[in-house]
Design an enzyme around this catalytic site. Structure first.
Site, short mmCIF file in Angstrom:
data_model
loop_
_atom_site.label_atom_id
_atom_site.label_comp_id
_atom_site.label_asym_id
_atom_site.label_seq_id
_atom_site.Cartn_x
_atom_site.Cartn_y
_atom_site.Cartn_z
CE LYS A 53 -69.27 6.60 -94.52
NZ LYS A 53 -70.43 7.01 -93.93
CD GLN A 97 -74.00 6.86 -95.49
OE1 GLN A 97 -73.04 6.31 -94.75
NE2 GLN A 97 -73.66 8.05 -95.73
CG ASP A 120 -71.67 7.20 -88.14
OD1 ASP A 120 -70.43 7.67 -88.72
OD2 ASP A 120 -72.49 6.71 -88.56
N1 GUN Z 1 -74.06 10.67 -93.98
C1 GUN Z 1 -73.60 11.60 -94.47
N2 GUN Z 1 -72.12 11.54 -93.64
C2 GUN Z 1 -72.35 10.67 -92.56
C3 GUN Z 1 -71.70 9.82 -91.70
O1 GUN Z 1 -70.43 10.11 -91.31
N3 GUN Z 1 -72.36 8.97 -91.00
C4 GUN Z 1 -73.30 8.35 -91.58
N4 GUN Z 1 -73.86 7.27 -90.82
N5 GUN Z 1 -74.17 8.98 -92.51
C5 GUN Z 1 -73.67 9.93 -92.92
#
Ligand code: GUN
Length: 293
Positions: A53, A97, A120
């Protein structure tokens, strides 16, 4: 005949190129889009995702910081950090996350993020807006699947779309999006889950099949009708002593056999994954655009 491969990497690259132009425009107006990512603990998969990311942000000119906290971080300290990021005008997007360590109540943390910064799309306000068809941050994976379909000339309108899995971050929001009377949606949606019994009874009828169960080989060739478009959302680690990492990734679909029945199919890796990241960038720019107005 073997199915057309829906190349998420290529489609995501096209989207990122368009977003990079938007970043230049924003910066010209004095607005520097900024995403703050919070990583708690040492979960190996989370570390990889967060790194991807951050790199994707940098590549298109979005300013991004990853705040790393140790696994023993107190819940109150994490909540204080989120409050600080909420109040920081230079921060447009906040991403915590998941999964968080067990002693932390994820719900409490996600609910504290201001909905305007919730790139998100996990905050109940954004989930609620999605459910009633109002403008909101779409969760990144469902938004990415929709873009992957549309940009590869698969329009869900009028199709029978079968989703396997009802998770809060993929199956449920994607089904919600697809049933709405909107361009690029307006499908007839069936959602299958652990209570559905004979999955094949439903999956065989799909024009578009979304596998989001989180288990390898959930979808085998006998479960897919000829000409079906198959989207594999699964990311499963399978032990592999021959690989330098000790594992390799597979989806939820038996790719090698299903590709002989389907008309189009996504690979794992290189299908939905890159699209999820592209949508995170898109949501961050949306947040910055609104905030800098
Ligand atoms: N863990 C796995 N996929 C995601 C996601 O799309 N966003 C976040 N914040 N954590 C994750």
């Amino acid at each position: 005949m073997s199915a057309r491969i829906l190349d998420g990497k290529k489609t995501a690259a096209e989207i990122k190129e368009q977003l990079a132009t938007k970043v230049v425009e924003l910066k010209r107006k004095g607005c520097i889009p900024h995403l703050s990512v919070v990583l708690v603990g040492e979960d190996p998969a989370s570390k990889v995702y967060v790194g991807m990311k951050q790199k994707a942000c940098e590549k298109i000119g979005i300013q991004s910081e990853t705040i790393r906290l140790d696994a023993g971080t107190k819940q109150d300290d994490l909540l204080n950090l989120v409050s600080k990021l909420n109040d920081d005008e230079a921060v447009h997007g906040i991403l915590v996350q998941l999964p968080l360590p067990k002693h932390i109540d994820s719900k409490k943390v996600l609910e504290l993020i201001r909905p305007e910064k919730d790139v998100d799309g996990f905050h109940p306000v954004n989930r609620g807006r999605l459910a009633i068809g109002e403008e909101c941050f779409l969760p990144c994976t469902p938004a990415g699947i929709q873009q992957l379909l549309l940009r590869n000339n698969v329009n869900p309108e009028g199709k029978h779309l079968v989703v396997v899995g009802r998770s809060a971050i993929v199956g449920l929001p994607f089904a919600t999006m697809m049933m709405q009377k909107k361009p690029g949606a307006n499908a007839t949606v069936t959602v299958c889950h652990t209570g559905s019994g004979d999955l094949k009874r439903y999956t065989k009828q799909a024009d578009i099949l979304i596998a989001a169960a989180g288990r390898p080989n959930t979808i085998t060739a006998d479960m897919v009708g000829p000409g079906c478009v198959v989207i594999d959302v699964g990311v499963n680690r399978v032990d592999d002593p021959d690989s330098p990492k000790g594992y390799h990734l597979v989806g939820d679909v038996d790719f090698e056999h299903v590709k002989e029945v389907a008309s189009a199919i996504t690979p794992v890796p290189g299908g939905v994954g890159p699209m999820t990241i592209a949508m995170l960038l898109s949501n961050t720019l949306q947040a910055a655009e609104k905030s800098c107005k």
